[in-house]
Structures are given as structure tokens and as C-alpha cells.
Design an enzyme around this catalytic site. Structure first.
Site, PDB file in Angstrom:
ATOM      1  N   HIS A  14       0.883  -1.143  -0.054  1.00  0.00           N
ATOM      2  CA  HIS A  14      -0.053   0.112   0.020  1.00  0.00           C
ATOM      3  C   HIS A  14       0.864   1.111  -0.022  1.00  0.00           C
ATOM      4  O   HIS A  14       1.538   1.463   0.972  1.00  0.00           O
ATOM      5  CB  HIS A  14      -1.077   0.034   1.297  1.00  0.00           C
ATOM      6  CG  HIS A  14      -1.799   1.160   1.222  1.00  0.00           C
ATOM      7  ND1 HIS A  14      -1.809   1.871   2.400  1.00  0.00           N
ATOM      8  CD2 HIS A  14      -2.951   1.340   0.392  1.00  0.00           C
ATOM      9  CE1 HIS A  14      -2.779   3.006   2.150  1.00  0.00           C
ATOM     10  NE2 HIS A  14      -3.426   2.742   1.093  1.00  0.00           N
ATOM     11  N   GLU A  41       0.373  -0.586  -4.653  1.00  0.00           N
ATOM     12  CA  GLU A  41      -0.659   0.341  -4.970  1.00  0.00           C
ATOM     13  C   GLU A  41      -0.225   1.649  -4.699  1.00  0.00           C
ATOM     14  O   GLU A  41       0.627   1.681  -3.790  1.00  0.00           O
ATOM     15  CB  GLU A  41      -1.837   0.145  -3.994  1.00  0.00           C
ATOM     16  CG  GLU A  41      -2.947   0.979  -4.184  1.00  0.00           C
ATOM     17  CD  GLU A  41      -3.077   2.190  -3.247  1.00  0.00           C
ATOM     18  OE1 GLU A  41      -4.113   2.935  -3.300  1.00  0.00           O
ATOM     19  OE2 GLU A  41      -1.991   2.314  -2.338  1.00  0.00           O
ATOM     20  N   ASP A  43      -1.165   6.451  -5.129  1.00  0.00           N
ATOM     21  CA  ASP A  43      -2.226   7.244  -5.393  1.00  0.00           C
ATOM     22  C   ASP A  43      -1.769   8.201  -6.631  1.00  0.00           C
ATOM     23  O   ASP A  43      -0.531   9.027  -6.423  1.00  0.00           O
ATOM     24  CB  ASP A  43      -2.554   7.960  -4.312  1.00  0.00           C
ATOM     25  CG  ASP A  43      -2.999   7.139  -3.191  1.00  0.00           C
ATOM     26  OD1 ASP A  43      -4.047   6.518  -3.137  1.00  0.00           O
ATOM     27  OD2 ASP A  43      -2.147   7.054  -2.251  1.00  0.00           O
ATOM     28  N   HIS A  56      -1.185  11.465  -2.141  1.00  0.00           N
ATOM     29  CA  HIS A  56      -2.402  11.013  -1.479  1.00  0.00           C
ATOM     30  C   HIS A  56      -3.468  12.110  -1.321  1.00  0.00           C
ATOM     31  O   HIS A  56      -4.734  12.089  -1.692  1.00  0.00           O
ATOM     32  CB  HIS A  56      -2.272  10.080  -0.343  1.00  0.00           C
ATOM     33  CG  HIS A  56      -3.599   9.472   0.433  1.00  0.00           C
ATOM     34  ND1 HIS A  56      -4.290  10.287   1.324  1.00  0.00           N
ATOM     35  CD2 HIS A  56      -4.210   8.333   0.094  1.00  0.00           C
ATOM     36  CE1 HIS A  56      -5.490   9.504   1.548  1.00  0.00           C
ATOM     37  NE2 HIS A  56      -5.415   8.548   0.896  1.00  0.00           N
ATOM     38  N   GLU A 116      -4.147   3.920  -8.202  1.00  0.00           N
ATOM     39  CA  GLU A 116      -5.631   4.478  -7.841  1.00  0.00           C
ATOM     40  C   GLU A 116      -5.484   6.045  -8.384  1.00  0.00           C
ATOM     41  O   GLU A 116      -4.838   6.626  -7.950  1.00  0.00           O
ATOM     42  CB  GLU A 116      -5.673   4.576  -6.034  1.00  0.00           C
ATOM     43  CG  GLU A 116      -6.822   5.249  -5.765  1.00  0.00           C
ATOM     44  CD  GLU A 116      -7.176   5.500  -4.429  1.00  0.00           C
ATOM     45  OE1 GLU A 116      -6.371   4.748  -3.522  1.00  0.00           O
ATOM     46  OE2 GLU A 116      -8.024   6.177  -3.798  1.00  0.00           O
TER      47      GLU A 116
HETATM   48  O1  G3P Z   1      -6.487   1.835  -3.074  1.00  0.00           O
HETATM   49  C1  G3P Z   1      -6.741   1.391  -1.530  1.00  0.00           C
HETATM   50  C2  G3P Z   1      -6.563   2.337  -0.607  1.00  0.00           C
HETATM   51  O2  G3P Z   1      -5.246   2.969  -0.981  1.00  0.00           O
HETATM   52  C3  G3P Z   1      -7.582   3.310  -0.724  1.00  0.00           C
HETATM   53  O3  G3P Z   1      -7.463   4.331   0.253  1.00  0.00           O
HETATM   54  O4  G3P Z   1      -7.030   6.475   1.089  1.00  0.00           O
HETATM   55  O5  G3P Z   1      -5.289   4.782   1.469  1.00  0.00           O
HETATM   56  O6  G3P Z   1      -5.896   5.743  -0.936  1.00  0.00           O
HETATM   57  P1  G3P Z   1      -6.385   5.509   0.571  1.00  0.00           P
HETATM   58 MG    MG Z   2      -4.699   4.840  -2.476  1.00  0.00          MG
END
Ligand code: G3P
Ligand code: MG
Length: 249
Positions: A14, A41, A43, A56, A116
Site C-alpha cells: 500500500h 498500490e 495514488d 494521496h 489508484e
Molecule cells: O486503493 C486502496 C486504498 O489506498 C484506498 O484508500 O485513502 O489509502 O488511498 P487510500
Molecule cells: Mg490509495
């Protein structure tokens, strides 16, 4: 561009490997690989002048110290910010990567990605278009097909329009009965949801409907095992080494 079928791994790092390195930096992507992840993953949002970057929050403050919106700051300025010192002095010097730079890093490390799309309000379609454009331009064919996801259905709809070849997953914190209609509307192949809130009946419903099911952000080994037992395909975690160990064997 013809892409092979999406093959999601069991564990995805993440924001890279956010437990160990500053989120959404190249150091974090590399750390995920070092900790055994095959995918990460992260952002993607836009700078003020439309460059796709890894970030993010809407504001640059938390991770760079600059109290300004990313959408109000040009890439030339973002590029010069330190995005690592907030976490630990040894990460000072880490920068906010552009999405293109991140893809080059993934290519070096042999990492797949759940990208994302994290648009600022009002920039949903624009952010999706820039994401697809960068993938078309830079994504190496030797890497696995990436998965696009977003909490913003408008971003996924735009991604479908301009880059239908890139598979999509809807992102929903707490699933409601409308999940299937939302998934169908954007031609999603997957559902990504909050693994702390997912209940067995909903997991079963999603799997029975033929969707890939991913959960975030699960750092607890027992919860990861319980989710996989519910039928979850993929666990997104800040600690890929811990969750890989928990799910092995
Ligand atoms: O994509 C999964 C997760 O990253 C979604 O929440 O706020 O951590 O981007 P966030
Ligand atoms: Mg995310």
C-alpha cells in the site's frame, strides 16, 4: 496496445510499503519489492499544471511540509520538495515522483501496480485521462497488466472512455446494495473495499457475481487470513512482508 489478462497477486504493497518508507515515494515502491511484494498500490493526482504525480492528500502539507494544494502548485515546484524527511531523517531527499518516474521505477523493480486515480474535486476526468496517457506512453509490456481503481466513479468512467484496455475496479469504503450497478456502469472487473468493514455475505455476493475482490488496508495477519477465507483475492497492506508471511502455507 494489447494487454494480457489481469492477474492480481494475493498481496499488494500500500502506497509502496508505507510502514517502512515514506508513502508514494520511489523509496517506498522499492521497499515493497524488498519486502517481497510483486505489486504495489499508489495514488495518482495532478499538479497544478496537469502533471500526474504520486500523492494521496489534496494538500502537500502532510508529506512535504508545504501548506498548499497540489492542484495549485506547478510540477516544477513540487519536484523540488522533500517528501521523505517527515517520516525519518534517513528518508530526507526523497521526492514526490511523477507517475512517469514511478513507472520507470516499477520497470526496474519488476513490480505490477494497482494505480489508484485520486483526483482533486472537479478534476476526475482530467486525472483519469492523464493516467491513461502515461500508461499508454510508459507502461512496459513486460510488466503485468495494471489495475486502475478510484473512489470517484466519474474518473473510472473517463478511464473506460479513453483507455478501455486498462481493467478497472470500483473503490468503495463501505459497500451498499448499489455496488453492482456502480461496477457495471464503469465496466469494472473488480471491487476494492475496506477490509475492516467487509462482511462474509457481501464478499460471497461479489465473488458469486464473478468480480475480483481486493481489500485495503490490512496490516493485521489474523484479519488478512479471515478475509482470504471469505474469498478475498487480494490484500492491500502497508506491511507486505507481514501479510505475505501470514498468508503463506
Ligand atoms: O486503493 C486502496 C486504498 O489506498 C484506498 O484508500 O485513502 O489509502 O488511498 P487510500
Ligand atoms: Mg490509495
Amino acid at each position: 496496445m494489447s494487454l494480457p489478462q489481469l492477474e492480481l497477486p494475493r498481496v499488494v504493497g500500500h502506497r509502496g510499503a508505507a510502514t517502512y518508507a515514506p508513502e508514494n515515494t520511489l523509496a517506498s515502491l522499492r521497499e515493497a519489492r524488498r519486502r517481497g511484494a510483486g505489486w504495489v498500490e499508489f495514488d495518482v493526482k495532478l499538479s497544478g499544471d496537469g502533471v500526474a504525480i504520486l500523492m494521496h492528500d489534496d494538500s502537500l502539507r502532510r508529506t512535504t511540509g508545504l501548506d498548499r494544494l497540489a492542484a495549485a502548485t506547478p510540477w516544477a515546484e513540487i519536484q523540488g520538495l522533500d517528501a521523505g524527511a517527515w517520516m525519518a531523517p534517513r528518508f530526507a531527499g526523497q521526492r514526490v515522483p511523477s507517475f512517469a518516474e514511478a513507472i520507470a521505477c516499477l520497470a526496474e523493480e519488476g513490480l505490477g501496480a494497482n494505480v489508484e486515480i485520486k483526483p482533486c474535486r472537479g478534476r476526475e476526468a482530467e486525472t483519469a485521462r492523464a493516467t491513461v496517457e502515461a500508461l499508454r506512453k510508459h507502461w512496459p509490456t513486460r510488466l503485468p497488466t495494471p489495475l486502475l481503481s478510484s473512489f470517484q466513479d466519474a474518473a473510472l468512467a473517463a478511464a473506460l472512455e479513453v483507455g478501455p484496455e486498462f481493467p478497472r475496479a470500483i473503490l468503495i469504503d463501505a459497500l451498499k446494495d448499489d455496488w453492482r450497478a456502480r461496477a457495471q456502469a464503469v465496466g469494472a472487473v473488480g471491487v476494492n473495499t475496506n477490509g475492516k468493514k467487509l462482511v462474509p455475505a457481501m464478499a460471497a455476493e461479489i465473488k458469486a457475481a464473478g468480480y475480483l475482490l481486493s481489500v485495503y488496508t490490512i496490516n493485521d495477519p489474523a484479519r488478512a487470513r479471515a478475509l482470504v477465507a471469505m474469498g478475498v483475492d487480494c490484500v492491500i497492506t502497508d506491511s507486505p512482508d507481514v501479510i505475505l508471511a501470514a498468508l503463506s502455507g
